[in-house]
Design a protein around this motif. Structure first.
Motif, mmCIF file in Angstrom:
data_model
loop_
_atom_site.group_PDB
_atom_site.id
_atom_site.type_symbol
_atom_site.label_atom_id
_atom_site.label_comp_id
_atom_site.label_asym_id
_atom_site.label_seq_id
_atom_site.Cartn_x
_atom_site.Cartn_y
_atom_site.Cartn_z
ATOM 1 N N SER A 56 0.980 -1.234 -0.020
ATOM 2 C CA SER A 56 -0.040 0.023 -0.045
ATOM 3 C C SER A 56 1.056 1.250 0.127
ATOM 4 C CB SER A 56 -0.797 -0.184 1.325
ATOM 5 O OG SER A 56 -0.237 0.209 2.465
ATOM 6 N N SER A 57 0.315 2.425 -0.231
ATOM 7 C CA SER A 57 0.950 3.458 -0.326
ATOM 8 C C SER A 57 1.638 3.942 0.941
ATOM 9 C CB SER A 57 0.078 4.864 -0.696
ATOM 10 O OG SER A 57 -0.848 4.856 0.037
ATOM 11 N N ASP A 58 0.911 3.645 2.019
ATOM 12 C CA ASP A 58 1.732 3.863 3.367
ATOM 13 C C ASP A 58 2.642 2.840 3.907
ATOM 14 O OD1 ASP A 58 -0.280 2.294 3.956
ATOM 15 O OD2 ASP A 58 -1.123 3.488 5.732
ATOM 16 N N GLY A 59 2.649 1.502 3.353
ATOM 17 C CA GLY A 59 3.407 0.480 3.424
ATOM 18 C C GLY A 59 2.728 -0.345 4.668
ATOM 19 N N ALA A 60 1.381 -0.116 4.914
ATOM 20 C CA ALA A 60 0.835 -0.833 6.088
ATOM 21 C C ALA A 60 0.325 -2.303 5.587
ATOM 22 C CB ALA A 60 -0.436 -0.083 6.643
ATOM 23 N N ILE A 61 0.029 -2.381 4.350
ATOM 24 C CA ILE A 61 -0.412 -3.642 3.971
ATOM 25 C C ILE A 61 0.239 -4.089 2.777
ATOM 26 C CG2 ILE A 61 -2.481 -4.614 2.521
ATOM 27 C CD1 ILE A 61 -4.216 -2.591 3.871
ATOM 28 N N GLN A 62 0.776 -5.400 2.770
ATOM 29 C CA GLN A 62 1.603 -5.978 1.672
ATOM 30 C C GLN A 62 0.931 -7.202 1.513
ATOM 31 O OE1 GLN A 62 5.134 -6.444 3.644
ATOM 32 N NE2 GLN A 62 5.806 -4.439 3.665
ATOM 33 N N LEU A 63 0.936 -7.331 0.014
ATOM 34 C CA LEU A 63 0.199 -8.603 -0.411
ATOM 35 C C LEU A 63 1.464 -9.316 -1.496
ATOM 36 C CD1 LEU A 63 -2.973 -7.037 -2.039
ATOM 37 C CD2 LEU A 63 -2.751 -8.522 -0.033
ATOM 38 N N LEU A 64 1.270 -10.521 -1.073
ATOM 39 C CA LEU A 64 2.257 -11.364 -1.967
ATOM 40 C C LEU A 64 1.359 -12.598 -2.519
ATOM 41 C CD1 LEU A 64 5.260 -12.838 -2.679
ATOM 42 C CD2 LEU A 64 4.612 -14.009 -0.422
ATOM 43 N N ALA A 65 1.497 -12.584 -4.022
ATOM 44 C CA ALA A 65 0.935 -13.760 -4.689
ATOM 45 C C ALA A 65 1.658 -14.427 -5.387
ATOM 46 C CB ALA A 65 -0.306 -13.119 -5.589
ATOM 47 N N ARG A 66 1.345 -15.906 -5.217
ATOM 48 C CA ARG A 66 2.380 -16.800 -6.159
ATOM 49 C C ARG A 66 1.379 -17.701 -6.814
ATOM 50 N NH1 ARG A 66 6.106 -17.589 -1.270
ATOM 51 N NH2 ARG A 66 7.842 -16.256 -2.122
ATOM 52 N N ARG A 67 1.987 -18.140 -8.367
ATOM 53 C CA ARG A 67 1.218 -18.943 -9.132
ATOM 54 C C ARG A 67 1.628 -20.173 -8.959
ATOM 55 N NH1 ARG A 67 -0.013 -17.677 -15.118
ATOM 56 N NH2 ARG A 67 0.920 -15.738 -14.340
ATOM 57 N N TRP A 68 0.889 -21.326 -8.586
ATOM 58 C CA TRP A 68 1.165 -22.655 -8.350
ATOM 59 C C TRP A 68 0.867 -23.356 -9.759
ATOM 60 C CZ3 TRP A 68 0.594 -24.291 -2.759
ATOM 61 C CH2 TRP A 68 1.750 -23.951 -1.905
ATOM 62 N N SER A 70 -2.074 -25.381 -10.402
ATOM 63 C CA SER A 70 -3.382 -25.236 -10.630
ATOM 64 C C SER A 70 -4.083 -24.171 -9.508
ATOM 65 C CB SER A 70 -4.096 -26.527 -10.756
ATOM 66 O OG SER A 70 -3.955 -27.166 -9.261
ATOM 67 N N GLN A 71 -3.405 -23.620 -8.707
ATOM 68 C CA GLN A 71 -3.744 -22.683 -7.517
ATOM 69 C C GLN A 71 -3.178 -21.259 -7.511
ATOM 70 O OE1 GLN A 71 -2.768 -25.463 -4.625
ATOM 71 N NE2 GLN A 71 -4.778 -26.522 -4.695
ATOM 72 N N LEU A 72 -3.656 -20.623 -6.605
ATOM 73 C CA LEU A 72 -3.088 -19.234 -6.380
ATOM 74 C C LEU A 72 -2.902 -19.242 -4.816
ATOM 75 C CD1 LEU A 72 -2.399 -16.380 -7.466
ATOM 76 C CD2 LEU A 72 -4.777 -15.656 -7.202
ATOM 77 N N TYR A 73 -1.767 -18.734 -4.529
ATOM 78 C CA TYR A 73 -1.414 -18.636 -2.953
ATOM 79 C C TYR A 73 -1.342 -16.959 -2.783
ATOM 80 C CZ TYR A 73 1.274 -18.304 1.085
ATOM 81 O OH TYR A 73 1.811 -17.746 2.313
ATOM 82 N N VAL A 74 -2.072 -16.568 -1.892
ATOM 83 C CA VAL A 74 -2.178 -15.034 -1.565
ATOM 84 C C VAL A 74 -1.756 -14.950 -0.040
ATOM 85 C CG1 VAL A 74 -3.494 -12.979 -1.348
ATOM 86 C CG2 VAL A 74 -3.699 -14.681 -3.495
ATOM 87 N N GLU A 75 -0.725 -14.161 0.298
ATOM 88 C CA GLU A 75 -0.289 -13.727 1.572
ATOM 89 C C GLU A 75 -0.683 -12.268 1.962
ATOM 90 O OE1 GLU A 75 3.126 -15.679 3.378
ATOM 91 O OE2 GLU A 75 3.776 -13.545 3.987
ATOM 92 N N ARG A 76 -1.752 -11.837 2.817
ATOM 93 C CA ARG A 76 -1.905 -10.497 3.136
ATOM 94 C C ARG A 76 -1.177 -10.138 4.446
ATOM 95 N NH1 ARG A 76 -5.705 -7.229 5.533
ATOM 96 N NH2 ARG A 76 -6.618 -5.565 4.312
ATOM 97 N N SER A 77 -0.450 -9.366 4.534
ATOM 98 C CA SER A 77 0.017 -8.766 6.033
ATOM 99 C C SER A 77 -0.249 -7.431 6.134
ATOM 100 C CB SER A 77 1.846 -8.956 5.933
ATOM 101 O OG SER A 77 2.079 -10.091 5.686
ATOM 102 N N GLN A 78 -0.638 -6.996 7.321
ATOM 103 C CA GLN A 78 -1.075 -5.762 7.597
ATOM 104 C C GLN A 78 -0.528 -5.201 8.973
ATOM 105 O OE1 GLN A 78 -5.322 -4.907 7.826
ATOM 106 N NE2 GLN A 78 -5.154 -3.067 8.143
#
Length: 130
Positions: A56-68, A70-78
């Motif tokens: 995010s613009s203030d750095g409070a939220i970070q997202l990581l998405a990885r392609r597998w 047949s699936q999608l892994y998403v990690e959300r850190s706040q």
């Protein structure tokens, strides 16, 4: 007994020593080490992006998405105001589940562009499955 100055010089000298037979040029490195630098990290051999990192613009939220495969892994850190961090990890196996998760995320109001990039990446992942 070593004083701080002597210890610092000794530690710095230890870090700069090179292993015998290893140079600093690419031509002197073993071929598999030199070959690792050819492909940028996070890019599949055929050119698709396999990892997406967003903040995010203030750095409070970070997202990581990885392609597998047949699936999608998403990690959300706040980062919370008190200094603690909340991390949520989700593995999606269908586009409908991913779309409903994106639609329910409260960041869609505060950071709409960040979430739009994540949704676009997810649609690419599930679009290639058919």
């Amino acid at each position: 007994m070593l004083d701080a100055h002597t210890f610092t010089r000794t530690a710095a000298a230890r870090r700069t020593r090179r292993a015998p037979g290893r140079g600093t040029k690419t031509s002197q490195r073993p071929t598999r080490v030199a070959a690792r630098g050819l492909r940028p990290p996070g890019v599949h051999p055929v050119g698709e992006q396999t990892t997406l990192r967003l903040a995010s613009s203030d750095g409070a939220i970070q997202l990581l998405a990885r392609r597998w495969p047949s699936q999608l892994y998403v990690e959300r850190s706040q980062q919370l105001p008190g200094g603690s961090t909340v991390t949520l990890s989700v593995l999606f196996d269908s586009a409908s589940a991913f779309e409903s998760w994106c639609g329910a995320d409260p960041a869609r109001f505060g950071e709409p562009l960040m979430l739009a990039q994540l949704c676009r990446f997810g649609h690419e992942v599930f679009g290639e499955r058919g």
